[in-house]
Design a protein around this motif. Sequence first.
Motif, mmCIF file in Angstrom:
data_model
loop_
_atom_site.group_PDB
_atom_site.id
_atom_site.type_symbol
_atom_site.label_atom_id
_atom_site.label_comp_id
_atom_site.label_asym_id
_atom_site.label_seq_id
_atom_site.Cartn_x
_atom_site.Cartn_y
_atom_site.Cartn_z
ATOM 1 N N ASN A 298 0.920 -1.067 0.034
ATOM 2 C CA ASN A 298 0.040 0.023 -0.055
ATOM 3 C C ASN A 298 0.973 1.259 -0.077
ATOM 4 O O ASN A 298 1.406 1.551 0.912
ATOM 5 C CB ASN A 298 -0.943 0.086 1.278
ATOM 6 N N TYR A 299 0.869 1.760 -1.212
ATOM 7 C CA TYR A 299 1.782 3.194 -1.136
ATOM 8 C C TYR A 299 0.845 4.353 -1.352
ATOM 9 O O TYR A 299 1.291 5.374 -1.943
ATOM 10 C CB TYR A 299 2.581 3.145 -2.442
ATOM 11 N N SER A 300 -0.630 4.031 -0.887
ATOM 12 C CA SER A 300 -1.322 5.417 -1.096
ATOM 13 C C SER A 300 -0.872 6.653 -0.492
ATOM 14 O O SER A 300 -1.297 7.755 -0.824
ATOM 15 C CB SER A 300 -2.705 4.807 -0.594
ATOM 16 N N GLN A 301 0.072 6.564 0.461
ATOM 17 C CA GLN A 301 0.454 7.709 1.263
ATOM 18 C C GLN A 301 1.747 8.161 0.852
ATOM 19 O O GLN A 301 2.403 8.920 1.555
ATOM 20 C CB GLN A 301 0.445 7.163 2.772
ATOM 21 N N LYS A 330 -4.093 1.358 -3.851
ATOM 22 C CA LYS A 330 -2.912 1.251 -3.089
ATOM 23 C C LYS A 330 -1.680 2.036 -3.624
ATOM 24 O O LYS A 330 -0.439 1.553 -3.520
ATOM 25 C CB LYS A 330 -2.516 -0.282 -2.937
ATOM 26 N N GLY A 331 -2.098 3.033 -4.522
ATOM 27 C CA GLY A 331 -0.874 3.778 -5.506
ATOM 28 C C GLY A 331 -0.336 2.940 -6.437
ATOM 29 O O GLY A 331 0.634 3.711 -7.050
#
Lengths: 335, 60
Positions: A298-301, A330-331
């Motif tokens: 998860n690279y959403s941030q 999730k990016g």
Amino acid sequence: MATIKGKWKWNKILDFYGCGLILSHYACNFESNGEEYFGFYFSPCHIEYIPQAFVEWGDNNITACESNNLTEYTCTMKEGYRLIDFDEQEIDDDLYNFIIANAEVVPQTIAEKLQVIAENEQRVFDAGKKSEYDAFWDRFQSNGTKVWYDNAFSEAGNGYTCWEYGVTYKPKYPIQPISAMNMYQITRLPYEAIAEVDFSKCTDFYGTFQYGVITHLPSIDLRAATRTSNIFGYMNRLEIIDELKVAETTPFQNCFNSCTNLKEIRFTGTIGQNGLNFTSCTLLSHDSLMSIINALKNYSQDTSETWTVTLGADNLAKLTDDEKKMATNKGWSLV
Amino acid sequence: MSTELRTISASDGMVLTNGEVYGKTVYLGVNDKPENWYEITDAEYRERMAELEAESLKMI
């Protein structure tokens, strides 16, 4: 009589022939009080005769002995000693004392010797085969310490090399490579052969299975990988990879080029690096695609980098918008 | 977090790339932007793929 005490460890057993009256016998190193010695036991019977040198090294019982390579010796020696029930490869002090107590000179006629040879021929043959096996794999696998397996079993099982599963491909020690570059390229070895390998510490997977002519691979542990270029490249018969264990750091570089028949693959762990490309794998199942999506980190941030995974148009068409959104949320951009 | 599925598609005879990956359609990640992507021609794409394949086959 000079006496050697201690535990004797048989660690090298080699065939050789032509030893005076002795038709064949074995040479070995043995250990006593922390030091290594060279000793013999020998036929005509497999292990019932032992030269004086075995218990009295240096007492001129072997009058000449020379080696021309690792497996051939010429040796001239005096009478042998008869031993009873001595068929262990490692002996303890009690057995050693038993041997010493029962050692006696037993002159034999030629007929008696020939009879003993006949009775023990198979045992001698088997022992010779085992000694060949041990000598080869001890050398090839560095007595169990080998970790560099680059090109080690290239083209195994395809008839052009010596490696044939269960015949010549019978590793003595567990295979735990650190480097597996081209290790099984162009292989036809069966699933079981690969399943026996522990890749958990392996860092270099360059071309490990490339061009392999097999349909099914077991679980492969890529968690320590720093390079995976072409690991499965051009395996156009490959249909199933049971499992790829991955870590966030596992790189993916041209891993699946021309894997045109790959249908099933399961990822466990976390996919955290760019480079996955399944464009060639147009037959991937929906479950396989979801396994990939579920494993994406998860690279959403994280806005520092663009994250992409290439599934290809054929595979994207198998996913619903909601399933695609599981990746994009999730990016990850899907291509 | 966006739940909108954003898509960009290449024009006829063109391929989208961000310099690393290539495709006709891109489903953008939540932090990705259309301006990160640009078009190249199909011929350029084929040329680039051939180069990449040659690189990947180099023995080291």
